[in-house]
Design an enzyme around this catalytic site. Structure first.
Site, PDB file in Angstrom:
ATOM      1  N   ALA A  11       0.799  -1.232   0.000  1.00 10.07           N
ATOM      2  CA  ALA A  11       0.000   0.000   0.000  1.00 10.07           C
ATOM      3  C   ALA A  11       0.829   1.278   0.000  1.00 10.07           C
ATOM      4  CB  ALA A  11      -0.941   0.005   1.211  1.00 10.07           C
ATOM      5  N   LYS A  14       4.644   3.188  -4.893  1.00  6.99           N
ATOM      6  CA  LYS A  14       4.215   4.300  -5.742  1.00  6.99           C
ATOM      7  C   LYS A  14       2.842   4.039  -6.352  1.00  6.99           C
ATOM      8  CE  LYS A  14       8.896   5.818  -6.898  1.00  6.99           C
ATOM      9  NZ  LYS A  14       9.913   5.968  -7.970  1.00  6.99           N
ATOM     10  N   GLY A  97      -0.794  -7.022 -10.487  1.00  9.37           N
ATOM     11  CA  GLY A  97      -0.133  -6.239 -11.525  1.00  9.37           C
ATOM     12  C   GLY A  97       1.374  -6.322 -11.424  1.00  9.37           C
ATOM     13  N   THR A  99       5.033  -7.386 -12.097  1.00 12.71           N
ATOM     14  CA  THR A  99       5.726  -7.891 -13.266  1.00 12.71           C
ATOM     15  C   THR A  99       6.830  -8.848 -12.829  1.00 12.71           C
ATOM     16  OG1 THR A  99       7.189  -5.961 -13.247  1.00 12.71           O
ATOM     17  CG2 THR A  99       5.229  -5.840 -14.628  1.00 12.71           C
ATOM     18  N   PRO A 124       0.453  -7.837 -16.987  1.00 11.74           N
ATOM     19  CA  PRO A 124       1.718  -7.105 -16.904  1.00 11.74           C
ATOM     20  C   PRO A 124       1.540  -5.602 -17.064  1.00 11.74           C
ATOM     21  CG  PRO A 124       1.521  -8.162 -19.036  1.00 11.74           C
ATOM     22  CD  PRO A 124       0.366  -8.646 -18.217  1.00 11.74           C
ATOM     23  N   HIS A 153      11.905   2.791 -20.736  1.00  5.71           N
ATOM     24  CA  HIS A 153      11.485   2.982 -19.355  1.00  5.71           C
ATOM     25  C   HIS A 153      12.498   3.837 -18.591  1.00  5.71           C
ATOM     26  CE1 HIS A 153       8.708  -0.272 -20.324  1.00  5.71           C
ATOM     27  NE2 HIS A 153       8.058   0.033 -19.216  1.00  5.71           N
ATOM     28  N   LYS A 157      14.174   1.178 -13.481  1.00  4.86           N
ATOM     29  CA  LYS A 157      13.525  -0.112 -13.725  1.00  4.86           C
ATOM     30  C   LYS A 157      14.554  -1.222 -13.572  1.00  4.86           C
ATOM     31  CE  LYS A 157      10.226  -2.413 -16.790  1.00  4.86           C
ATOM     32  NZ  LYS A 157       9.142  -2.441 -15.787  1.00  4.86           N
TER      33      LYS A 157
END
Length: 265
Positions: A11, A14, A97, A99, A124, A153, A157
């Protein structure tokens, strides 16, 4: 109808912060708990919430106490699969969600869904634009023999290529039913200049601080090219897809992979 009771795992991340706000503000949803690996308060500090939101580092205990319908997880692959083992066994649906989940992870999640008669949506990328990009890329794959993907990106990342780029390539190959033509070069004067390769699709990864997330698919035939490009401006773009998944996952059993499956494109 009673609201869908939601717990957000991760929670304070970001995207986790954006999700908690969105759930609180969405009619038909109710935020009933939040989880983070290190917690110093009993309740989540969230200005948008009219009620106190239980906050814990123990997902299993929190789920037993809050009667959740759905856990939303945007953490990391290791934390996410562990959360799935906990939540699904308590017959709580999930929207994931995260990845970096492996094929083995997805198979385990699917088996857990079947054994416990619950639903899980894994994607993804929860951007509506990315879902449309995948759909259009699959369509284009039928007509062109050459394809390359460039994903761009931010410099923080952790891995490359992006899961979205992999998902696009897999979708194109499944639709096409055979590899694309991969032009071999006689000599690389700099190693790995051609990037990675999946089924004849060259995949190139850029990592620069000026990007959030960009996916570009380029297909080619005799004397023509077609470019399909999706640009993410900020994390708000994921929220409509996440809210859609939370509403849909309670109606489904088993594993649903990809936001495009929910959009029925």
């Amino acid at each position: 109808m009673d609201p869908i009771r939601v717990v957000v795992n991760g929670a304070l991340g970001k995207i986790g912060r954006e999700i908690t706000k969105a759930v609180v503000c969405e009619p038909g949803l109710k935020l009933v708990g939040a989880v983070e690996k290190e917690v110093t308060q009993r309740y989540l500090p969230l200005a948008e919430a009219l009620e106190l939101i239980p906050f814990s580092s123990d997902l299993s205990s929190l789920l037993r106490n809050c009667n959740a319908d759905v856990v939303v997880d945007f953490t990391n692959a290791e934390a996410s699969i562990e959360a799935a083992r906990i939540a699904i066994k308590q017959k709580v649906n999930m929207v994931i969600g995260t990845t970096g989940l492996s094929e083995e992870n997805l198979a385990e999640i699917e088996n857990l869904c079947i054994a416990n008669d619950v639903g899980v949506v894994v994607s993804p990328n929860f951007s509506l634009g990315a879902a449309v990009l995948i759909h259009l890329s699959k369509f284009a794959a039928k007509f062109f023999n050459y394809a390359e993907i460039i994903e761009m990106h931010h410099d923080k990342k952790a891995y490359a290529p992006s899961s979205t780029a992999i998902a696009i390539a897999n979708a194109m190959l499944q639709t096409r039913g055979k590899p694309f033509v991969y032009p071999e070069v006689k000599q690389e004067t700099l190693n790995n200049t051609r990037g990675g390769q999946m089924g004849g699709i060259a995949i190139h990864s850029l990592r620069l601080p000026g990007f959030m997330a960009v996916e570009e698919v380029i297909v080619s035939g005799a004397s023509e090219t077609l470019s399909l490009r999706h640009t993410t401006i900020n994390r708000e773009c994921y929220l409509p897809g996440i809210i859609l998944a939370v509403n849909e996952v309670t109606k489904r059993k088993g594993l649903t992979y990809g936001l495009d499956a929910l959009l029925e494109m």
